[in-house]
Design an enzyme around this catalytic site. Structure first.
Site, PDB file in Angstrom:
ATOM      1  N   GLY A 246      50.354  -7.283  16.448  1.00 42.83           N
ATOM      2  CA  GLY A 246      51.392  -7.518  15.231  1.00 42.83           C
ATOM      3  C   GLY A 246      52.645  -6.863  15.864  1.00 42.83           C
ATOM      4  N   ARG A 247      54.051  -6.022  14.638  1.00 43.42           N
ATOM      5  CA  ARG A 247      54.686  -5.691  15.224  1.00 43.42           C
ATOM      6  C   ARG A 247      54.541  -4.476  16.290  1.00 43.42           C
ATOM      7  NH1 ARG A 247      54.509  -5.102   9.308  1.00 43.42           N
ATOM      8  NH2 ARG A 247      56.552  -6.698   8.242  1.00 43.42           N
ATOM      9  N   ILE A 248      54.030  -3.681  16.454  1.00 42.80           N
ATOM     10  CA  ILE A 248      53.983  -2.175  17.321  1.00 42.80           C
ATOM     11  C   ILE A 248      53.203  -2.644  18.643  1.00 42.80           C
ATOM     12  CG2 ILE A 248      53.378  -0.437  17.706  1.00 42.80           C
ATOM     13  CD1 ILE A 248      52.917   0.077  14.719  1.00 42.80           C
TER      14      ILE A 248
ATOM     15  N   ALA B  39      46.271   4.165  15.923  1.00 45.60           N
ATOM     16  CA  ALA B  39      46.309   3.318  14.996  1.00 45.60           C
ATOM     17  C   ALA B  39      45.727   4.194  13.806  1.00 45.60           C
ATOM     18  CB  ALA B  39      45.882   1.698  14.864  1.00 45.60           C
ATOM     19  N   ARG B  40      44.464   4.211  14.222  1.00 49.67           N
ATOM     20  CA  ARG B  40      43.890   5.351  12.561  1.00 49.67           C
ATOM     21  C   ARG B  40      42.319   5.872  13.801  1.00 49.67           C
ATOM     22  NH1 ARG B  40      47.617   6.280  10.462  1.00 49.67           N
ATOM     23  NH2 ARG B  40      48.008   5.475   8.434  1.00 49.67           N
TER      24      ARG B  40
ATOM     25  N   GLU C  12      42.141  14.751  10.540  1.00 45.71           N
ATOM     26  CA  GLU C  12      42.983  16.186  10.977  1.00 45.71           C
ATOM     27  C   GLU C  12      43.494  16.399   9.616  1.00 45.71           C
ATOM     28  OE1 GLU C  12      46.654  12.562  11.477  1.00 45.71           O
ATOM     29  OE2 GLU C  12      44.981  11.284  12.910  1.00 45.71           O
TER      30      GLU C  12
ATOM     31  N   HIS D  22      49.118  12.625  15.644  1.00 43.86           N
ATOM     32  CA  HIS D  22      49.983  12.418  14.620  1.00 43.86           C
ATOM     33  C   HIS D  22      51.383  12.096  15.099  1.00 43.86           C
ATOM     34  CE1 HIS D  22      48.235   9.247  11.241  1.00 43.86           C
ATOM     35  NE2 HIS D  22      49.240   9.068  12.258  1.00 43.86           N
ATOM     36  N   ILE D  23      51.974  11.637  16.238  1.00 42.67           N
ATOM     37  CA  ILE D  23      53.176  11.167  15.997  1.00 42.67           C
ATOM     38  C   ILE D  23      54.337  10.353  16.527  1.00 42.67           C
ATOM     39  CG2 ILE D  23      53.674  14.341  16.423  1.00 42.67           C
ATOM     40  CD1 ILE D  23      53.711  13.434  19.118  1.00 42.67           C
TER      41      ILE D  23
HETATM   42  C1  DGY Z   1      51.833   5.626   9.394  1.00 44.24           C
HETATM   43  O1  DGY Z   1      52.716   5.788   9.645  1.00 44.24           O
HETATM   44  O2  DGY Z   1      50.634   5.337   9.101  1.00 44.24           O
HETATM   45  C2  DGY Z   1      51.144   5.632  11.016  1.00 44.24           C
HETATM   46  O3  DGY Z   1      50.026   6.625  11.103  1.00 44.24           O
HETATM   47  C3  DGY Z   1      53.153   6.688  11.443  1.00 44.24           C
HETATM   48  O4  DGY Z   1      52.533   7.633  13.489  1.00 44.24           O
END
Ligand code: DGY
Length: 323
Positions: free
Chosen positions: A157-159, A239-240, A269, A288-289
């Site tokens: 995707g975008r990232i 991602a997750r 988390e 998670h940054i």
């Molecule tokens: C989001 O925006 O879902 C991301 O996890 C942020 O880092």
């Protein structure tokens, strides 16, 4: 006219609160994070708009209580914490914040990749513990070059696409796997090659995860997959957390089934000081940054508000999922 009620499960930037206050009656939760479920359940009954964060669980039971809710606006690109189908069924709009965080998240994925492959954080830990004894030897603290290595991007995707551009300038070979193959023109432009998931796993020297967390991707990286990855390979996750089976990853890192990992997201988390990951050297950990730069977070706040404004007017949010 009575003002509509907006509830925030935690505070946002001052400019954002100011803007919201101009239009709505707002209430912010300042206590424990995540907000205790009981408090959220009580609040949801009386509000018209909800601003939430990735760790707030907005499930069907909560939505059932939301008699006046028109819009949920999450301060995140991920929305796996919201029951989107159920919100849609109840005619509640859902807004999120993609695009503006693409660069920041791709940058973090890339920096984690360099970090773990060149053992930067590991070196930092060694020095801070007073353990820097070996100096400049042939085998001391050697890492892995990025140049000419194969980066496997899982989710284009975008990232994922932005990460490909970063990696290209580091002279990496890039392969990707996505639910849907992108156009050949775009592949050529990015200089990337589509492969099956199996090949991505077998051929990559480093895999970076950029898919959403869904039923299909839940723990897709597990023991089975780690055994198929190269022994010298690395895994990066911005991602997750739930896309990886953490127990299996811990075992794979300990047994050196793979060379290392760098993680910005976790099954649950925040992780505590005594979490098994903190005892392993070949893993870099981040709290998670992914989107956490001052510029990006301000843009996310602007979109979060824009989504509220539109949802309250009964319109589709600027960035909308579901309805
Ligand atoms: C989001 O925006 O879902 C991301 O996890 C942020 O880092």
């Amino acid at each position: 006219m009575t003002k509509k009620k907006i509830f925030l499960t935690r505070t946002l930037h001052d400019f954002a609160l100011k803007e919201l206050k101009k239009h709505y009656l707002i209430e912010v939760h300042f206590g424990k994070i995540p907000i205790p479920r009981k408090k959220l359940e009580a609040k949801i009954e009386e509000i018209n708009g909800l601003i939430c964060f990735p760790y707030d669980v907005i499930d069907s039971k909560l939505i059932d209580r939301a008699k006046n809710l028109q819009v949920i606006s999450t301060f995140s690109v991920g929305f796996d914490h919201i029951d989107i189908k159920y919100a849609k069924k109840n005619k509640i709009r859902v807004g999120y914040t993609p695009e503006v965080l693409t660069d920041a998240t791709a940058d973090l994925a890339f920096s984690l990749m360099i970090d773990v492959m060149r053992r930067v954080s590991e070196g930092d830990r060694i020095i801070r513990k007073g353990n820097w004894r070996k100096i400049y030897g042939a085998y001391d603290y050697v890492g892995t070059d990025l140049q000419e290595k194969t980066l496997g991007i899982f989710g284009l995707g975008r990232i994922g696409s932005t990460l490909a551009k970063r990696a290209k300038s580091f002279e990496m070979n890039i392969i990707y796997h996505n639910r849907k193959r992108i156009s050949i023109t775009k592949e050529k432009l990015l200089g990337i090659k589509y492969v099956s998931f199996e090949k991505l796993v077998n051929q990559s020297d480093v895999i970076s995860i950029h898919v959403p967390h869904t039923k299909q991707t839940n723990q897709i990286f597990n023991k089975n997959i780690f055994q198929k990855m190269k022994k010298t390979s690395f895994l990066i996750n911005t991602a997750r957390g739930k896309i990886i089976n953490e127990k299996d990853l811990i075992e794979a890192l300990k047994k050196k089934t793979i060379a290392g990992a760098a993680l910005d997201v976790f099954e649950s988390e925040p992780i505590k000081k005594d979490h098994p990951f903190t005892k392993i050297q070949n893993v870099t950990l981040a709290p998670h940054i992914g989107s956490s730069t001052k510029e990006t977070r301000a843009k996310m706040a602007q979109i979060t508000i824009a989504n509220i404004h539109l949802g309250i007017k009964g319109k589709k949010p600027k960035y909308s999922v579901g309805y």
